[in-house]
Scaffold this motif. Structure first.
Motif, PDB file in Angstrom:
ATOM      1  N   UNK A   1       0.832  -1.218   0.000  1.00 16.52           N
ATOM      2  CA  UNK A   1       0.000   0.000   0.000  1.00 16.52           C
ATOM      3  C   UNK A   1       0.858   1.256   0.000  1.00 16.52           C
ATOM      4  N   UNK A   2       0.834   1.997  -1.104  1.00 14.34           N
ATOM      5  CA  UNK A   2       1.626   3.211  -1.260  1.00 14.34           C
ATOM      6  C   UNK A   2       0.711   4.340  -1.719  1.00 14.34           C
ATOM      7  N   UNK A   3       0.838   5.501  -1.068  1.00 15.49           N
ATOM      8  CA  UNK A   3       0.051   6.675  -1.441  1.00 15.49           C
ATOM      9  C   UNK A   3       0.956   7.754  -2.021  1.00 15.49           C
ATOM     10  N   UNK A   4       0.540   8.303  -3.152  1.00 19.64           N
ATOM     11  CA  UNK A   4       1.216   9.474  -3.712  1.00 19.64           C
ATOM     12  C   UNK A   4       0.808  10.686  -2.881  1.00 19.64           C
ATOM     13  N   UNK A   5       1.791  11.446  -2.406  1.00 17.57           N
ATOM     14  CA  UNK A   5       1.519  12.591  -1.534  1.00 17.57           C
ATOM     15  C   UNK A   5       2.254  13.836  -2.026  1.00 17.57           C
ATOM     16  N   UNK A   6       1.650  14.987  -1.769  1.00 19.07           N
ATOM     17  CA  UNK A   6       2.269  16.276  -2.075  1.00 19.07           C
ATOM     18  C   UNK A   6       2.674  16.924  -0.751  1.00 19.07           C
ATOM     19  N   UNK A   7       3.946  17.327  -0.600  1.00 16.39           N
ATOM     20  CA  UNK A   7       4.392  17.910   0.661  1.00 16.39           C
ATOM     21  C   UNK A   7       4.070  19.401   0.756  1.00 16.39           C
ATOM     22  N   UNK A   8       3.951  19.876   1.967  1.00 11.88           N
ATOM     23  CA  UNK A   8       3.812  21.315   2.220  1.00 11.88           C
ATOM     24  C   UNK A   8       5.155  21.808   2.752  1.00 11.88           C
ATOM     25  N   UNK A   9       5.911  22.470   1.885  1.00 11.84           N
ATOM     26  CA  UNK A   9       7.275  22.889   2.201  1.00 11.84           C
ATOM     27  C   UNK A   9       7.415  24.395   2.029  1.00 11.84           C
ATOM     28  N   UNK A  10       8.431  24.963   2.666  1.00  9.81           N
ATOM     29  CA  UNK A  10       8.709  26.395   2.530  1.00  9.81           C
ATOM     30  C   UNK A  10       9.556  26.701   1.297  1.00  9.81           C
ATOM     31  N   UNK A  11      10.248  25.699   0.781  1.00  6.41           N
ATOM     32  CA  UNK A  11      11.099  25.928  -0.379  1.00  6.41           C
ATOM     33  C   UNK A  11      11.307  24.656  -1.177  1.00  6.41           C
ATOM     34  N   UNK A  12      12.109  24.770  -2.226  1.00  2.98           N
ATOM     35  CA  UNK A  12      12.392  23.631  -3.086  1.00  2.98           C
ATOM     36  C   UNK A  12      13.312  22.644  -2.366  1.00  2.98           C
ATOM     37  N   UNK A  13      13.000  21.339  -2.377  1.00  4.84           N
ATOM     38  CA  UNK A  13      13.823  20.350  -1.663  1.00  4.84           C
ATOM     39  C   UNK A  13      15.055  19.924  -2.470  1.00  4.84           C
ATOM     40  N   UNK A  14      16.052  20.789  -2.548  1.00  2.81           N
ATOM     41  CA  UNK A  14      17.237  20.521  -3.364  1.00  2.81           C
ATOM     42  C   UNK A  14      17.953  19.238  -2.940  1.00  2.81           C
ATOM     43  N   UNK A  15      17.873  18.923  -1.642  1.00  2.00           N
ATOM     44  CA  UNK A  15      18.642  17.788  -1.135  1.00  2.00           C
ATOM     45  C   UNK A  15      17.992  16.439  -1.427  1.00  2.00           C
ATOM     46  N   UNK A  16      16.750  16.420  -1.846  1.00  2.00           N
ATOM     47  CA  UNK A  16      16.078  15.151  -2.154  1.00  2.00           C
ATOM     48  C   UNK A  16      16.588  14.624  -3.494  1.00  2.00           C
ATOM     49  N   UNK A  17      16.671  13.308  -3.665  1.00  2.00           N
ATOM     50  CA  UNK A  17      17.084  12.762  -4.973  1.00  2.00           C
ATOM     51  C   UNK A  17      16.020  13.004  -6.042  1.00  2.00           C
ATOM     52  N   UNK A  18      16.463  13.178  -7.257  1.00  3.26           N
ATOM     53  CA  UNK A  18      15.553  13.348  -8.386  1.00  3.26           C
ATOM     54  C   UNK A  18      15.013  11.990  -8.818  1.00  3.26           C
ATOM     55  N   UNK A  19      13.740  11.954  -9.193  1.00  3.72           N
ATOM     56  CA  UNK A  19      13.180  10.692  -9.668  1.00  3.72           C
ATOM     57  C   UNK A  19      13.844  10.263 -10.980  1.00  3.72           C
ATOM     58  N   UNK A  20      14.409  11.210 -11.718  1.00  6.37           N
ATOM     59  CA  UNK A  20      15.115  10.866 -12.958  1.00  6.37           C
ATOM     60  C   UNK A  20      16.414  10.116 -12.683  1.00  6.37           C
TER      61      UNK A  20
END
Length: 221
Positions: free
Chosen positions: A45-64
């Motif tokens: 069971x996996x849910x697609x979620x949209x985060x509520x952030x103050x800025x762009x998450x540069x440190x997260x890995x790109x899905x590409x």
């Protein structure tokens, strides 16, 4: 397995380290607010979620970058694949107030009446794609007369995100179904077509060109 969240923002995904690998977080492992959108087609069971952030998450890995990353769990790769929209092109071919329908004999359209069309190929324009599908399915060439509509949905059974482009096409000659994938191809009245076609987005496209042809009674199953 407990529910996991696939959190994506601007093409970047939030992951947590679990042992030697990066994995999708569970809800209690996320240090910010998220909005669950829809479940993904996955083994767990996996849910697609949209985060509520103050800025762009540069440190997260790109899905590409996921295909080249070796330290991911299989669930991450499955979720990324499931989150990719599938683009489909459909031909709306009219002749003497009738519309061309095809009945598939394999795959997702087996024993189902649909508009002629299919998946857009990599690097292919939507206009070229719909003409190719007409040649492959109905054995006819055609001329694009215009874009009718662009719609999207989440598949009821596949849980995939479908984006569908509908083109009005004038075809050359009589359709000859390709027996490898099409059991039958024929022109039918618009009201009958609305009853034969089960896909909701195709039905909307048929109704949009039919105009006043449909009464409330004709819309009922």
């Amino acid at each position: 397995m407990n529910t996991r969240y696939y959190v994506e923002s601007d093409g970047r995904i939030y992951l947590v380290r679990r042992g030697e690998a990066l994995d999708l977080p569970s809800p209690d492992e996320i240090p910010f607010d998220v909005e669950p959108i829809a479940s993904l087609h996955a083994d767990a069971p996996v849910w697609f979620c949209v985060p509520r952030l103050d800025g762009h998450p540069h440190e997260w890995p790109s899905k590409d970058d996921v295909p080249s990353m070796g330290e991911l769990t299989p669930l991450v790769r499955t979720a990324v694949h499931a989150s990719m929209p599938r683009v489909v092109v459909e031909g709306v071919c009219l002749r003497d107030e009738q519309i061309l329908l095809v009945k598939g004999n394999r795959g997702l359209t087996e024993d189902r009446w649909t508009l002629p069309g299919g998946f857009l190929r990599f690097g292919e324009s939507p206009r070229d794609g719909v003409l190719r599908e007409l040649r492959e399915e109905a054995g006819v060439g055609g001329t694009i007369e215009g874009l009718i509509d662009v719609r999207s949905k989440l598949g009821q059974h596949t849980r995939l995100h479908w984006v569908m482009l509908f083109y009005r096409v004038r075809i050359d000659g009589e359709p000859v179904p390709n027996p490898d994938e099409i059991a039958e191809a024929r022109f039918v009245d618009l009201v009958e077509a609305r009853k034969l076609v089960s896909d909701e987005l195709m039905c909307h496209a048929i109704e949009s060109i039919a105009g006043g042809e449909f009464s409330e009674a004709s819309r009922r199953p």
